[in-house]
Scaffold this motif. Structure first.
Motif, PDB file in Angstrom:
ATOM      1  N   GLU A 135       2.416  56.700  21.220  1.00  0.00           N
ATOM      2  CA  GLU A 135       1.749  57.970  21.526  1.00  0.00           C
ATOM      3  C   GLU A 135       0.247  57.771  21.556  1.00  0.00           C
ATOM      4  N   TRP A 136      -0.453  58.807  22.031  1.00  0.00           N
ATOM      5  CA  TRP A 136      -1.908  58.779  22.028  1.00  0.00           C
ATOM      6  C   TRP A 136      -2.416  58.780  20.588  1.00  0.00           C
ATOM      7  N   GLU A 137      -3.476  58.084  20.366  1.00  0.00           N
ATOM      8  CA  GLU A 137      -4.117  58.089  19.048  1.00  0.00           C
ATOM      9  C   GLU A 137      -4.977  59.346  18.927  1.00  0.00           C
ATOM     10  N   LEU A 138      -4.585  60.266  18.043  1.00  0.00           N
ATOM     11  CA  LEU A 138      -5.283  61.541  17.875  1.00  0.00           C
ATOM     12  C   LEU A 138      -6.201  61.558  16.664  1.00  0.00           C
ATOM     13  N   GLY A 139      -6.199  60.481  15.903  1.00  0.00           N
ATOM     14  CA  GLY A 139      -7.157  60.428  14.812  1.00  0.00           C
ATOM     15  C   GLY A 139      -6.604  60.911  13.487  1.00  0.00           C
ATOM     16  N   ILE A 140      -5.319  60.923  13.313  1.00  0.00           N
ATOM     17  CA  ILE A 140      -4.684  61.316  12.045  1.00  0.00           C
ATOM     18  C   ILE A 140      -5.199  62.688  11.598  1.00  0.00           C
ATOM     19  N   GLU A 141      -4.693  63.730  12.181  1.00  0.00           N
ATOM     20  CA  GLU A 141      -5.087  65.084  11.814  1.00  0.00           C
ATOM     21  C   GLU A 141      -4.648  65.371  10.389  1.00  0.00           C
ATOM     22  N   ARG A 142      -5.593  65.759   9.538  1.00  0.00           N
ATOM     23  CA  ARG A 142      -5.301  65.999   8.129  1.00  0.00           C
ATOM     24  C   ARG A 142      -5.426  67.484   7.813  1.00  0.00           C
ATOM     25  N   LYS A 143      -4.403  68.029   7.181  1.00  0.00           N
ATOM     26  CA  LYS A 143      -4.497  69.419   6.735  1.00  0.00           C
ATOM     27  C   LYS A 143      -5.391  69.466   5.506  1.00  0.00           C
ATOM     28  N   GLU A 144      -6.376  70.362   5.516  1.00  0.00           N
ATOM     29  CA  GLU A 144      -7.366  70.429   4.459  1.00  0.00           C
ATOM     30  C   GLU A 144      -7.338  71.780   3.756  1.00  0.00           C
ATOM     31  N   THR A 145      -7.731  71.797   2.490  1.00  0.00           N
ATOM     32  CA  THR A 145      -7.938  73.062   1.791  1.00  0.00           C
ATOM     33  C   THR A 145      -9.244  73.674   2.269  1.00  0.00           C
TER      34      THR A 145
END
Length: 615
Positions: A519-529
């Protein structure tokens, strides 16, 4: 309202009411951080998106330009436009970040007509039009307006029996002239009479009164002139105007500035638009006032016509809240337009789509209907829209108005949450319960019902921690506090609950490779507080506002201004006794139906915190 509410406090019974109120203006502008270059990403800045889950708490309607009755539905799928969410968010960002005031057209000039009141504005208006020391004898003039080339001219009426202007009772008109149009004029003949005092129920007035006119000239009706019907007869207007024919070799040129002022009056009924009628008829009767040098100051279709205020709206906004020298949070985040020092937005709002699409889309909609008429007080209701001196309550006191140079606007106008019933028979329902087509005031809408959920995204690039915190601060409201969007907000429509979730992108990972596995590299989307970002924004604002703004507060929501904002965003007020009555529009009045004119005393609109006192 029950007994407890009607007996609450004397000053509350006197106070004005409205489905809206104002967040006060800030004293200072908090300067934003430096706007970064758009050519690269920064290690200490954040990119990513905020996912929004939106739930309708009340019915919601957002129309389209092409067909107002249909909900905004590109490709047949109902959506909340990203532009709607963007506008709501930007307004709240301006408020909470102590930004510059960008909520209105600052160059706009308002118009007024103040004949019968007791305020200083009414008195100054009457000074221009009548001589109160001589039984209110008319001080204005009359004539015929014509356009010759690019120049507008008034040919003043002749003087007969020492007057240009007469009045006539509607009942004395020939039957063929008893038209029902709100405005029309006709060439007529009559016998001129002189000005004298006439007794009325409350006051004696001085004017020339004609009792008989004809459509043809004869010995009883020798003088040619113009009958002007300047108002709707059905609304009990029983006295109408007659003016003498003009002096053909004598005219006054109307300055182009005064023509522009007349054109800019957006609230004038098109039926009374003299310039439009002039284009159709070639000439039109006018009433006008002049200065000592005989220059036209203003003109209109009737003897007591609308005037423009001396000052624009912008002149009632403190200069530091309009300065182009300071970039505030709203500009820094949403971009700045202009010929110099302009830059693009760093936030991008997507349309909100349905989270769950039912098999039958019609299930989410209410029945198509006509909403109640929105007979709102306009900005010219200065007792609502301008700050008033401490202790001032009604027109008996010295109210600030739009001609008061030192007067300031009240602030940001927001609407109360109102849990109005969907049932049309209820006094405070938002719906008429049927489609009303034969009315210029009614529209037709098909709103989405309560409890429908949408999802959207706000993408952002290169935001500082404080800027990101500002966005999250206005989107992630405390429990029980909601946003408002769309049409019908005064009626109770448009209340929504927003739940934001933050995702950040690791820019180094995203741009170091093109693919991640298959897949495309999206930059590891991280859910944040969210709280850390909101807290950094709060600290930044609290450090940069003066003690007078803080009012000994320990948090941003407890500052003087944001307390008022929080009250306006609170849903729980709907549990207060008589809430819908307390936040309705006041009545304009109808003598035939014995409905009181609640605007007559021009009572001042209380602050949000004053509205909820005693609940």
């Amino acid at each position: 309202m029950d007994k407890r509410n009607t007996e609450a406090k004397p000053n509350q019974r006197m106070a004005a009411k409205a489905p809206y109120n104002f967040v006060p203006l800030n004293i200072c502008v908090v300067k934003a951080q430096e706007v970064p270059s758009f050519s690269k990403f920064y290690k200490d800045r954040y990119s990513g998106y905020i996912e929004l889950e939106i739930e309708t708490i009340t019915p919601l309607f957002i129309g389209t330009k092409e067909k107002c009755s249909q909900f905004f539905s590109p490709a047949g799928k109902p959506r909340i436009p990203g532009s709607t969410l963007r506008g709501m968010t930007r307004t709240l960002v301006e408020i909470v970040s102590y930004g510059k005031y960008g909520f209105c057209d600052k160059s706009r000039r308002l118009y007024y007509r103040a004949v019968a009141g007791s305020s200083s504005l009414d008195k100054s208006y009457r000074e221009l039009f009548v001589d109160r020391n001589d039984y209110f004898k008319y001080k204005f003039s009359a004539g015929i307006m014509r356009k010759e080339g690019n120049t507008y001219r008034i040919y003043p009426s002749k003087f007969c029996e020492k007057t240009q202007i007469y009045r006539i009772e509607f009942n004395n008109l020939p039957d063929e002239l008893k038209d029902k149009k709100p405005y029309y004029f006709e060439v007529v003949y009559y016998k001129p009479v002189s000005v004298k005092v006439h007794k009325h129920s409350k006051v004696n007035l001085k004017y020339a009164k004609i009792t008989s006119i004809s459509l043809s000239q004869d010995s009883e009706h020798p003088q040619r002139g113009y009958l002007i019907i300047s108002g709707n007869v059905e609304k009990k207007k029983h006295m109408h105007w007659i003016i003498n024919e003009p002096e053909e070799h004598n005219y006054i040129v109307i300055p182009e500035k005064k023509i522009e002022e007349y054109r800019n009056d957006e609230k004038r009924d098109p039926s009374f638009d003299i310039l439009k009628i002039l284009n159709e008829c070639g000439e039109v009767p006018v009433f006008f006032i002049t200065d000592q040098a005989n220059n036209v100051i203003a003109f209109g279709h009737t003897g007591f016509f609308r005037l423009s205020y001396d000052y624009t709206i912008g002149e009632h906004i403190p200069k530091n809240l309009q300065s182009d020298d300071v970039i505030d949070f709203a500009e820094a985040i949403f971009g700045k337009a202009g010929q110099t020092n302009s830059f693009a937005s760093r936030v991008f709002f997507e349309d909100a789509e349905l989270i769950e699409t039912p098999e039958n889309l019609e299930n989410i909609f209410l029945t198509e209907t006509s909403p109640k008429i929105l007979s709102a007080p306009k900005p010219t209701a200065f007792q609502h829209y301008l700050e008033q001196p401490e202790g001032v309550q009604t027109s008996k006191d010295k109210l600030h108005h739009w001609n008061t140079k030192e007067a300031k606007i009240r602030g940001y106008k927001l609407y109360w949450h109102r849990n109005t019933p969907d049932e049309p028979y209820h006094e405070h329902s938002w719906s008429e319960g049927k489609i009303i087509k034969d009315s210029e005031q009614h529209t037709v809408i098909k709103p989405i019902g309560r409890g429908v959920k949408f999802k959207s995204r706000i993408r952002f690039e290169n935001l500082s921690k404080e800027e990101l915190g500002c966005l999250l601060f206005v989107l992630d409201l405390p429990d029980g506090y909601y946003h408002k969007i769309g049409m019908g907000k005064p009626l109770g429509l448009g209340t929504i609950k927003i739940k934001p979730t933050l995702f950040l992108i690791d820019k180094k990972i995203r741009y170091s490779s093109l693919f991640h596995e298959d897949e495309w590299e999206l930059g590891i989307e991280r859910k944040e507080t969210l709280q850390d970002y909101k807290s950094d924004f709060e600290k930044y604002i609290m450090r940069n506002i003066p003690d007078e703004e803080k009012d000994n507060a320990n948090s941003l929501w407890e500052t003087k201004r944001l307390k008022e904002l929080k009250i306006l965003l609170c849903w729980e007020h709907n549990n207060c006794v008589g809430w819908l009555e307390k936040t309705r529009y006041m009545t304009i009045g109808d003598r035939a139906k014995k409905i009181e004119n609640e605007f007559r005393k021009r009572t001042v609109l209380p602050k949000p915190s004053e509205v909820i006192q005693g609940d």
